[in-house]
Design a protein around this motif. Structure first.
Motif, PDB file in Angstrom:
ATOM      1  N   MET A   1      -3.303   7.966 -62.438  1.00 20.84           N
ATOM      2  CA  MET A   1      -2.351   8.798 -63.492  1.00 20.84           C
ATOM      3  C   MET A   1      -1.254   9.405 -63.012  1.00 20.84           C
ATOM      4  N   THR A   2      -1.100   9.115 -61.638  1.00 21.02           N
ATOM      5  CA  THR A   2       0.370   9.850 -61.057  1.00 21.02           C
ATOM      6  C   THR A   2       1.600   9.001 -61.462  1.00 21.02           C
ATOM      7  N   THR A   3       2.502   9.878 -61.744  1.00 20.76           N
ATOM      8  CA  THR A   3       3.976   9.204 -62.050  1.00 20.76           C
ATOM      9  C   THR A   3       4.949   9.318 -60.997  1.00 20.76           C
ATOM     10  N   ASN A   4       5.340   8.116 -60.469  1.00 20.11           N
ATOM     11  CA  ASN A   4       5.848   7.925 -59.186  1.00 20.11           C
ATOM     12  C   ASN A   4       7.430   7.689 -58.916  1.00 20.11           C
ATOM     13  N   GLU A   5       8.155   7.918 -60.366  1.00 20.83           N
ATOM     14  CA  GLU A   5       9.290   7.765 -60.547  1.00 20.83           C
ATOM     15  C   GLU A   5      10.288   8.343 -59.224  1.00 20.83           C
ATOM     16  N   SER A   6      11.101   7.825 -58.600  1.00 25.63           N
ATOM     17  CA  SER A   6      12.047   8.091 -57.489  1.00 25.63           C
ATOM     18  C   SER A   6      13.037   7.412 -57.394  1.00 25.63           C
ATOM     19  N   SER A   7      14.176   7.981 -56.700  1.00 21.10           N
ATOM     20  CA  SER A   7      15.335   7.106 -56.560  1.00 21.10           C
ATOM     21  C   SER A   7      16.122   7.727 -55.320  1.00 21.10           C
ATOM     22  N   PHE A   8      17.001   7.034 -54.588  1.00 19.27           N
ATOM     23  CA  PHE A   8      17.771   7.455 -53.593  1.00 19.27           C
ATOM     24  C   PHE A   8      18.715   8.692 -53.951  1.00 19.27           C
TER      25      PHE A   8
ATOM     26  N   ASN B   1       9.913  17.352 -58.423  1.00 20.05           N
ATOM     27  CA  ASN B   1       9.600  16.545 -59.792  1.00 20.05           C
ATOM     28  C   ASN B   1       8.074  16.184 -59.546  1.00 20.05           C
ATOM     29  N   VAL B   2       7.335  17.320 -59.045  1.00 20.06           N
ATOM     30  CA  VAL B   2       5.724  17.408 -59.059  1.00 20.06           C
ATOM     31  C   VAL B   2       5.213  18.468 -59.730  1.00 20.06           C
ATOM     32  N   LEU B   3       5.750  19.453 -59.617  1.00 18.69           N
ATOM     33  CA  LEU B   3       5.338  20.854 -60.154  1.00 18.69           C
ATOM     34  C   LEU B   3       5.233  20.473 -61.926  1.00 18.69           C
TER      35      LEU B   3
ATOM     36  N   TYR C   1       4.172  18.527 -63.511  1.00 22.41           N
ATOM     37  CA  TYR C   1       2.942  17.874 -64.191  1.00 22.41           C
ATOM     38  C   TYR C   1       1.711  18.968 -64.091  1.00 22.41           C
ATOM     39  N   PHE C   2       2.133  20.214 -63.376  1.00 19.19           N
ATOM     40  CA  PHE C   2       0.796  21.134 -63.197  1.00 19.19           C
ATOM     41  C   PHE C   2       0.945  22.206 -64.228  1.00 19.19           C
ATOM     42  N   ASP C   3      -0.085  22.821 -64.294  1.00 19.00           N
ATOM     43  CA  ASP C   3      -0.136  23.836 -65.219  1.00 19.00           C
ATOM     44  C   ASP C   3       0.228  25.079 -64.683  1.00 19.00           C
TER      45      ASP C   3
ATOM     46  N   CYS D   1       9.037  16.670 -47.115  1.00 19.05           N
ATOM     47  CA  CYS D   1       8.795  16.095 -48.578  1.00 19.05           C
ATOM     48  C   CYS D   1       7.613  16.121 -49.220  1.00 19.05           C
ATOM     49  N   ALA D   2       7.361  17.064 -49.862  1.00 18.83           N
ATOM     50  CA  ALA D   2       5.879  17.491 -50.371  1.00 18.83           C
ATOM     51  C   ALA D   2       5.409  16.257 -51.435  1.00 18.83           C
ATOM     52  N   ALA D   3       6.131  15.536 -51.950  1.00 21.13           N
ATOM     53  CA  ALA D   3       5.809  14.575 -53.057  1.00 21.13           C
ATOM     54  C   ALA D   3       6.713  13.475 -52.879  1.00 21.13           C
ATOM     55  N   ALA D   4       6.604  12.566 -51.785  1.00 22.88           N
ATOM     56  CA  ALA D   4       7.445  11.595 -51.236  1.00 22.88           C
ATOM     57  C   ALA D   4       7.614  10.474 -52.201  1.00 22.88           C
ATOM     58  N   SER D   5       6.516  10.131 -52.905  1.00 22.90           N
ATOM     59  CA  SER D   5       6.449   8.821 -53.642  1.00 22.90           C
ATOM     60  C   SER D   5       6.593   7.397 -52.728  1.00 22.90           C
ATOM     61  N   THR D   6       7.724   6.721 -53.249  1.00 22.73           N
ATOM     62  CA  THR D   6       7.973   5.828 -52.774  1.00 22.73           C
ATOM     63  C   THR D   6       9.043   5.808 -51.330  1.00 22.73           C
TER      64      THR D   6
ATOM     65  N   ASP E   1       2.267  12.508 -50.037  1.00 20.30           N
ATOM     66  CA  ASP E   1       1.914  12.229 -51.283  1.00 20.30           C
ATOM     67  C   ASP E   1       0.272  12.101 -51.540  1.00 20.30           C
ATOM     68  N   ILE E   2      -0.105  12.197 -52.559  1.00 21.49           N
ATOM     69  CA  ILE E   2      -1.600  12.110 -53.069  1.00 21.49           C
ATOM     70  C   ILE E   2      -1.771  10.744 -53.187  1.00 21.49           C
ATOM     71  N   ALA E   3      -0.792   9.787 -53.576  1.00 18.89           N
ATOM     72  CA  ALA E   3      -0.863   8.547 -53.940  1.00 18.89           C
ATOM     73  C   ALA E   3      -0.647   7.617 -52.688  1.00 18.89           C
ATOM     74  N   GLU E   4      -1.767   6.915 -52.266  1.00 25.85           N
ATOM     75  CA  GLU E   4      -1.630   5.792 -51.080  1.00 25.85           C
ATOM     76  C   GLU E   4      -0.612   4.567 -51.436  1.00 25.85           C
ATOM     77  N   SER E   5      -1.000   4.173 -52.372  1.00 26.69           N
ATOM     78  CA  SER E   5      -0.220   2.907 -52.750  1.00 26.69           C
ATOM     79  C   SER E   5       1.351   3.079 -52.744  1.00 26.69           C
ATOM     80  N   VAL E   6       1.664   4.213 -53.206  1.00 32.02           N
ATOM     81  CA  VAL E   6       3.318   4.358 -53.137  1.00 32.02           C
ATOM     82  C   VAL E   6       3.612   4.717 -51.854  1.00 32.02           C
ATOM     83  N   MET E   7       2.834   5.525 -51.232  1.00 32.30           N
ATOM     84  CA  MET E   7       3.091   5.815 -49.700  1.00 32.30           C
ATOM     85  C   MET E   7       2.996   4.298 -48.784  1.00 32.30           C
TER      86      MET E   7
ATOM     87  N   LEU F   1      -1.486  18.536 -52.892  1.00 28.88           N
ATOM     88  CA  LEU F   1      -0.920  19.765 -52.798  1.00 28.88           C
ATOM     89  C   LEU F   1      -2.043  20.694 -53.379  1.00 28.88           C
ATOM     90  N   LEU F   2      -3.089  20.243 -53.788  1.00 29.80           N
ATOM     91  CA  LEU F   2      -4.019  21.313 -54.290  1.00 29.80           C
ATOM     92  C   LEU F   2      -5.212  21.505 -53.030  1.00 29.80           C
ATOM     93  N   SER F   3      -4.954  20.910 -51.918  1.00 28.69           N
ATOM     94  CA  SER F   3      -5.677  21.270 -50.561  1.00 28.69           C
ATOM     95  C   SER F   3      -5.216  22.537 -49.814  1.00 28.69           C
TER      96      SER F   3
HETATM   97  C1  LIG Z   1       7.979  11.996 -59.916  1.00 29.18           C
HETATM   98  S1  LIG Z   1       7.386  11.609 -58.189  1.00 29.18           S
HETATM   99  C2  LIG Z   1       8.668  12.476 -57.467  1.00 29.18           C
HETATM  100  C3  LIG Z   1       9.160  11.582 -56.251  1.00 29.18           C
HETATM  101  C4  LIG Z   1      10.465  12.365 -55.588  1.00 29.18           C
HETATM  102  N1  LIG Z   1       9.916  13.876 -55.123  1.00 29.18           N
HETATM  103  C5  LIG Z   1      11.475  12.455 -56.482  1.00 29.18           C
HETATM  104  O1  LIG Z   1      11.816  13.737 -56.794  1.00 29.18           O
HETATM  105  O2  LIG Z   1      12.047  11.655 -56.562  1.00 29.18           O
HETATM  106  C6  LIG Z   1       5.864  12.522 -58.420  1.00 29.18           C
HETATM  107  C7  LIG Z   1       5.094  12.342 -57.059  1.00 29.18           C
HETATM  108  O3  LIG Z   1       3.980  13.478 -56.933  1.00 29.18           O
HETATM  109  C8  LIG Z   1       2.754  12.869 -56.691  1.00 29.18           C
HETATM  110  N2  LIG Z   1       1.814  13.874 -56.590  1.00 29.18           N
HETATM  111  C9  LIG Z   1       1.294  14.147 -58.016  1.00 29.18           C
HETATM  112  N3  LIG Z   1       0.184  15.141 -57.761  1.00 29.18           N
HETATM  113  C10 LIG Z   1       0.019  15.433 -56.596  1.00 29.18           C
HETATM  114  C11 LIG Z   1      -0.766  16.066 -55.889  1.00 29.18           C
HETATM  115  N4  LIG Z   1      -1.657  16.954 -56.241  1.00 29.18           N
HETATM  116  N5  LIG Z   1      -0.518  16.309 -54.432  1.00 29.18           N
HETATM  117  C12 LIG Z   1       0.591  15.543 -53.896  1.00 29.18           C
HETATM  118  N6  LIG Z   1       1.204  14.786 -54.561  1.00 29.18           N
HETATM  119  C13 LIG Z   1       1.258  14.668 -55.693  1.00 29.18           C
HETATM  120  C14 LIG Z   1       2.811  11.471 -57.169  1.00 29.18           C
HETATM  121  O4  LIG Z   1       1.760  10.780 -56.697  1.00 29.18           O
HETATM  122  C15 LIG Z   1       4.119  11.262 -57.131  1.00 29.18           C
HETATM  123  O5  LIG Z   1       4.579  10.177 -56.343  1.00 29.18           O
END
Ligand SMILES: C[S@@+](CC[C@H](N)C(=O)[O-])C[C@H]1O[C@@H](n2cnc3c(N)ncnc32)[C@H](O)[C@@H]1O
Length: 287
Positions: free
Chosen positions: A68-75, A213-215, A217-219, A107-112, A140-146, A196-198
């Motif tokens: 359910m994570t969205t992993n969109e990113s780019s250079f 681009n991770v906040l 998705y949060f409330d 980089c706290a949500a580094a995706s790919t 990142d929370i998602a192992e596969s993208v890491m 990031l919840l831990s």
């Molecule tokens: C849209 S990507 C952003 C990637 C990069 N920061 C960018 O801006 O291009 C969001 C990333 O946040 C990660 N993510 C979602 N919830 C998370 C959480 N609770 N803790 C850590 N990472 C999380 C997702 O796995 C995803 O790879």
């Protein structure tokens, strides 16, 4: 999927990853989770949700969270944060850390990996930082993208999105239909799975935090809590970088915007004006 199933799933995801699933995201749930159900040998989504509800299968639960994570990113995504890195953050840190000659970036949500590698490429290309120790932690929370990030291989489409051609030529080599990032740049980035919840205890302290681009998705409450925890591990003169659609305004008084620098924040000075928290009803967001 019944409304009860959807509601259970929404609570589950919020508690596990912070994802705040909007009502209109049922199609997304079906598209992302049906393959997980199939892979687990379950008949359908209802069976998958029942399995999450009743079993202690941590791997299955994690597979659902990850899917359910969205992993969109780019250079060099959105360009401005990287210009601010070059023109605001590095000059300030060159002065402030001159004695230590060390910079710690998270980089706290580094995706790919495009975001930490964009920073690593900038660091490598910046002669002002010659002789400095620059530590870049990518989580990142998602192992596969890491795993993809660690491998440092990107498709033609991915290297065409935002990566200057001279950096492509200098630091990537073509292997079949993918482009492989030079190992010397890959080694500049440390990878660690992190939710990031831990608790942030044990992460250490940082001069610069990219949390982009991770906040979104949060409330509200989760955003505010995460921002508060980032304030706790950021050096008092450090910088926080948020995504283009994200802000601290109305969420926390721990940060203040750097004037005229979009998406760039610093720890609020003691006695700085407290930003009021807007009523919950004023928030409109989607997953
Ligand atoms: C849209 S990507 C952003 C990637 C990069 N920061 C960018 O801006 O291009 C969001 C990333 O946040 C990660 N993510 C979602 N919830 C998370 C959480 N609770 N803790 C850590 N990472 C999380 C997702 O796995 C995803 O790879």
């Amino acid at each position: 999927m019944t409304p009860q199933d959807f509601s259970f799933l929404r609570d589950f995801l919020r508690s596990q990853s912070g994802l705040d699933l909007a009502d209109d995201k049922r199609y997304l749930v079906e598209a992302r989770l049906t393959p997980i159900a199939r892979r687990a040998g379950l008949a359908d989504l209802t069976a998958l949700i029942n399995a999450i509800r009743t079993s202690a299968d941590a791997r299955l639960k994690y597979a659902v969270v990850e899917a359910m994570t969205t992993n969109e990113s780019s250079f060099f995504r959105d360009r401005v944060p990287f210009e601010n890195f070059r023109d605001v953050m590095v000059p300030r840190m060159l002065q402030a850390r001159a004695a230590r000659r060390e910079l710690r970036i998270w980089c706290a949500a580094a995706s790919t990996g495009q975001e930490p590698y964009s920073l690593a490429l900038m660091v490598r290309e910046d002669s002002r930082l010659n002789g400095w120790r620059v530590d870049i932690l990518a989580t990142d929370i998602a192992e596969s993208v890491m795993e993809r990030g660690k491998a440092g291989t990107y498709s033609q489409f991915e290297v065409q999105r935002g990566l200057p051609i001279q950096l492509l030529v200098k630091y990537f080599s073509q292997k079949g239909d993918v482009w492989e990032l030079d190992p010397t740049i890959r080694r500049m980035v440390r990878w660690q799975k992190f939710n990031l919840l831990s608790s942030f205890a044990g992460l250490g302290r940082f001069d610069i935090v990219f949390c982009r681009n991770v906040l979104i998705y949060f409330d509200r409450q989760t955003k505010a809590e995460v921002l508060g925890r980032i304030a706790g591990i950021l050096e008092p003169d450090g910088y926080l970088v948020l995504g283009a659609a994200e802000t601290v305004v109305g969420l926390t008084d721990r940060f203040q915007p750097v004037p005229d620098k979009r998406g760039l924040y610093q720890i609020a000075a003691p006695g700085a004006q407290v930003v009021p928290i807007a009523p919950l009803a004023a928030t409109m967001r989607s997953a």
